[in-house]
Design an enzyme around this catalytic site. Sequence first.
Site, PDB file in Angstrom:
ATOM      1  N   PRO A  12       0.841  -1.286  -0.006  1.00  0.00           N
ATOM      2  CA  PRO A  12      -0.116   0.050   0.047  1.00  0.00           C
ATOM      3  C   PRO A  12       0.738   1.339  -0.026  1.00  0.00           C
ATOM      4  O   PRO A  12       2.004   1.391   0.649  1.00  0.00           O
ATOM      5  CB  PRO A  12      -0.905  -0.067   1.210  1.00  0.00           C
ATOM      6  CG  PRO A  12      -0.132  -1.138   2.092  1.00  0.00           C
ATOM      7  CD  PRO A  12       0.690  -2.229   1.247  1.00  0.00           C
ATOM      8  N   ASN A  13       0.233   2.146  -0.734  1.00  0.00           N
ATOM      9  CA  ASN A  13       0.949   3.410  -0.838  1.00  0.00           C
ATOM     10  C   ASN A  13       2.120   3.648  -1.753  1.00  0.00           C
ATOM     11  O   ASN A  13       2.736   4.981  -1.853  1.00  0.00           O
ATOM     12  CB  ASN A  13       1.202   4.211   0.532  1.00  0.00           C
ATOM     13  CG  ASN A  13      -0.330   4.253   1.462  1.00  0.00           C
ATOM     14  OD1 ASN A  13      -1.304   4.785   0.896  1.00  0.00           O
ATOM     15  ND2 ASN A  13      -0.119   3.745   2.636  1.00  0.00           N
ATOM     16  N   ARG A  20       4.681  11.101  -2.699  1.00  0.00           N
ATOM     17  CA  ARG A  20       4.225  10.861  -1.089  1.00  0.00           C
ATOM     18  C   ARG A  20       5.786  11.179  -0.518  1.00  0.00           C
ATOM     19  O   ARG A  20       6.886  10.429  -0.624  1.00  0.00           O
ATOM     20  CB  ARG A  20       4.153   9.076  -1.042  1.00  0.00           C
ATOM     21  CG  ARG A  20       4.106   8.897   0.379  1.00  0.00           C
ATOM     22  CD  ARG A  20       4.237   7.136   0.191  1.00  0.00           C
ATOM     23  NE  ARG A  20       3.880   6.705   1.788  1.00  0.00           N
ATOM     24  CZ  ARG A  20       4.316   5.385   2.094  1.00  0.00           C
ATOM     25  NH1 ARG A  20       4.578   4.554   1.018  1.00  0.00           N
ATOM     26  NH2 ARG A  20       3.953   5.233   3.278  1.00  0.00           N
ATOM     27  N   TYR A  25      10.959   9.085   1.145  1.00  0.00           N
ATOM     28  CA  TYR A  25      10.917   8.094   0.094  1.00  0.00           C
ATOM     29  C   TYR A  25      11.583   8.772  -1.225  1.00  0.00           C
ATOM     30  O   TYR A  25      11.849   7.621  -2.202  1.00  0.00           O
ATOM     31  CB  TYR A  25       9.546   7.795  -0.395  1.00  0.00           C
ATOM     32  CG  TYR A  25       8.916   6.880   0.923  1.00  0.00           C
ATOM     33  CD1 TYR A  25       9.206   5.744   1.562  1.00  0.00           C
ATOM     34  CD2 TYR A  25       8.042   7.834   1.725  1.00  0.00           C
ATOM     35  CE1 TYR A  25       8.800   5.201   2.758  1.00  0.00           C
ATOM     36  CE2 TYR A  25       7.183   7.079   2.742  1.00  0.00           C
ATOM     37  CZ  TYR A  25       7.462   6.086   3.406  1.00  0.00           C
ATOM     38  OH  TYR A  25       7.149   5.263   4.338  1.00  0.00           O
ATOM     39  N   ASN A  76       8.175  -5.502  -0.980  1.00  0.00           N
ATOM     40  CA  ASN A  76       8.081  -4.376  -0.242  1.00  0.00           C
ATOM     41  C   ASN A  76       6.581  -4.239   0.319  1.00  0.00           C
ATOM     42  O   ASN A  76       5.756  -3.757  -0.626  1.00  0.00           O
ATOM     43  CB  ASN A  76       8.541  -3.033  -0.876  1.00  0.00           C
ATOM     44  CG  ASN A  76       8.511  -1.804   0.135  1.00  0.00           C
ATOM     45  OD1 ASN A  76       7.833  -1.866   1.305  1.00  0.00           O
ATOM     46  ND2 ASN A  76       8.964  -0.561  -0.116  1.00  0.00           N
ATOM     47  N   ALA A  79       3.144  -0.854   4.946  1.00  0.00           N
ATOM     48  CA  ALA A  79       2.674  -0.897   6.502  1.00  0.00           C
ATOM     49  C   ALA A  79       2.441  -2.273   6.758  1.00  0.00           C
ATOM     50  O   ALA A  79       2.480  -2.486   7.943  1.00  0.00           O
ATOM     51  CB  ALA A  79       1.766   0.180   6.511  1.00  0.00           C
ATOM     52  N   GLU A 100      13.159  -9.113   1.631  1.00  0.00           N
ATOM     53  CA  GLU A 100      12.489  -8.217   2.089  1.00  0.00           C
ATOM     54  C   GLU A 100      13.076  -6.832   1.794  1.00  0.00           C
ATOM     55  O   GLU A 100      14.135  -6.365   2.123  1.00  0.00           O
ATOM     56  CB  GLU A 100      12.186  -8.318   3.457  1.00  0.00           C
ATOM     57  CG  GLU A 100      11.254  -7.099   4.130  1.00  0.00           C
ATOM     58  CD  GLU A 100      11.133  -7.304   5.707  1.00  0.00           C
ATOM     59  OE1 GLU A 100      11.499  -8.598   6.234  1.00  0.00           O
ATOM     60  OE2 GLU A 100      10.940  -6.158   6.366  1.00  0.00           O
ATOM     61  N   HIS A 102      13.036  -2.246   1.835  1.00  0.00           N
ATOM     62  CA  HIS A 102      11.946  -0.990   2.314  1.00  0.00           C
ATOM     63  C   HIS A 102      13.106   0.100   1.657  1.00  0.00           C
ATOM     64  O   HIS A 102      14.147   0.160   1.797  1.00  0.00           O
ATOM     65  CB  HIS A 102      12.342  -0.860   3.714  1.00  0.00           C
ATOM     66  CG  HIS A 102      11.329  -2.058   4.276  1.00  0.00           C
ATOM     67  ND1 HIS A 102      10.085  -1.785   4.231  1.00  0.00           N
ATOM     68  CD2 HIS A 102      11.699  -3.106   5.022  1.00  0.00           C
ATOM     69  CE1 HIS A 102       9.394  -3.311   4.761  1.00  0.00           C
ATOM     70  NE2 HIS A 102      10.744  -3.784   5.200  1.00  0.00           N
ATOM     71  N   ARG A 109      13.269   5.413  12.112  1.00  0.00           N
ATOM     72  CA  ARG A 109      11.821   6.078  12.088  1.00  0.00           C
ATOM     73  C   ARG A 109      11.019   5.628  13.291  1.00  0.00           C
ATOM     74  O   ARG A 109      11.535   5.129  14.293  1.00  0.00           O
ATOM     75  CB  ARG A 109      11.043   5.572  10.985  1.00  0.00           C
ATOM     76  CG  ARG A 109      12.006   6.090   9.599  1.00  0.00           C
ATOM     77  CD  ARG A 109      11.328   5.813   8.107  1.00  0.00           C
ATOM     78  NE  ARG A 109       9.904   6.592   8.018  1.00  0.00           N
ATOM     79  CZ  ARG A 109       9.133   6.261   7.252  1.00  0.00           C
ATOM     80  NH1 ARG A 109       9.151   5.079   6.536  1.00  0.00           N
ATOM     81  NH2 ARG A 109       7.985   6.920   7.239  1.00  0.00           N
TER      82      ARG A 109
HETATM   83  C1  DQA Z   1       8.367   1.203   3.771  1.00  0.00           C
HETATM   84  C2  DQA Z   1       8.358   1.410   5.193  1.00  0.00           C
HETATM   85  C3  DQA Z   1       6.969   1.255   5.775  1.00  0.00           C
HETATM   86  O1  DQA Z   1       7.181   1.461   7.242  1.00  0.00           O
HETATM   87  C4  DQA Z   1       6.151   2.195   5.382  1.00  0.00           C
HETATM   88  O2  DQA Z   1       4.805   1.846   5.871  1.00  0.00           O
HETATM   89  C5  DQA Z   1       5.816   2.126   3.614  1.00  0.00           C
HETATM   90  C6  DQA Z   1       7.071   1.826   2.949  1.00  0.00           C
HETATM   91  C7  DQA Z   1       9.699   1.677   2.940  1.00  0.00           C
HETATM   92  O3  DQA Z   1       9.726   1.240   1.765  1.00  0.00           O
HETATM   93  O4  DQA Z   1      10.251   2.388   3.346  1.00  0.00           O
HETATM   94  O5  DQA Z   1       4.935   2.185   3.111  1.00  0.00           O
HETATM   95  O6  DQA Z   1       7.922  -0.286   3.234  1.00  0.00           O
END
Ligand code: DQA
Length: 148
Positions: A12-13, A20, A25, A76, A79, A100, A102, A109
Amino acid sequence: MSKRKIFIINGPNLDMLGVREPEIYGKTTLADIKAQAEEEAKKLGYEIEFFQHNGEGEIVDELHKAYKEAAAVIVNAGAYTHYSYAVADAVKMLPCPVVELHLSNVFAREEFRHGSVISPYASAVLCGAGAYGYSLAVRIAAQKVQNG
Ligand code: DQA
């Protein structure tokens, strides 16, 4: 014949990358990331199956597809990383290497981002390298496939 597809599964997102919170990011869009990952994979003799969805169930479904087709998976989960046992269970059952990933350094954070329910089932965990992390993750995934 051995599998030649690396699945990159985004949660998500991540469709909002570029706009964003760019201070966290970066400004690279998900479309740019896809192109960079494809280029890296091509050099290594792999194809990329690139996926993004905001829904938990859709991500689980894509992980099931990866179960059958993937040489390796880069995930990725956004959340969901921090609390989705459904995503974790689907990652756990994968027979192939899992990276995994990020973009941000989650450990620098908020505290809720420090935990991952996915990490116990990952072959490698990479965070904080920004968009470049995707190309790195492709290399790591290919290396894991080769070295078992
Ligand atoms: C994320 C880190 C997560 O905590 C966050 O909710 C994201 C992006 C990252 O790529 O840094 O949506 O996975």
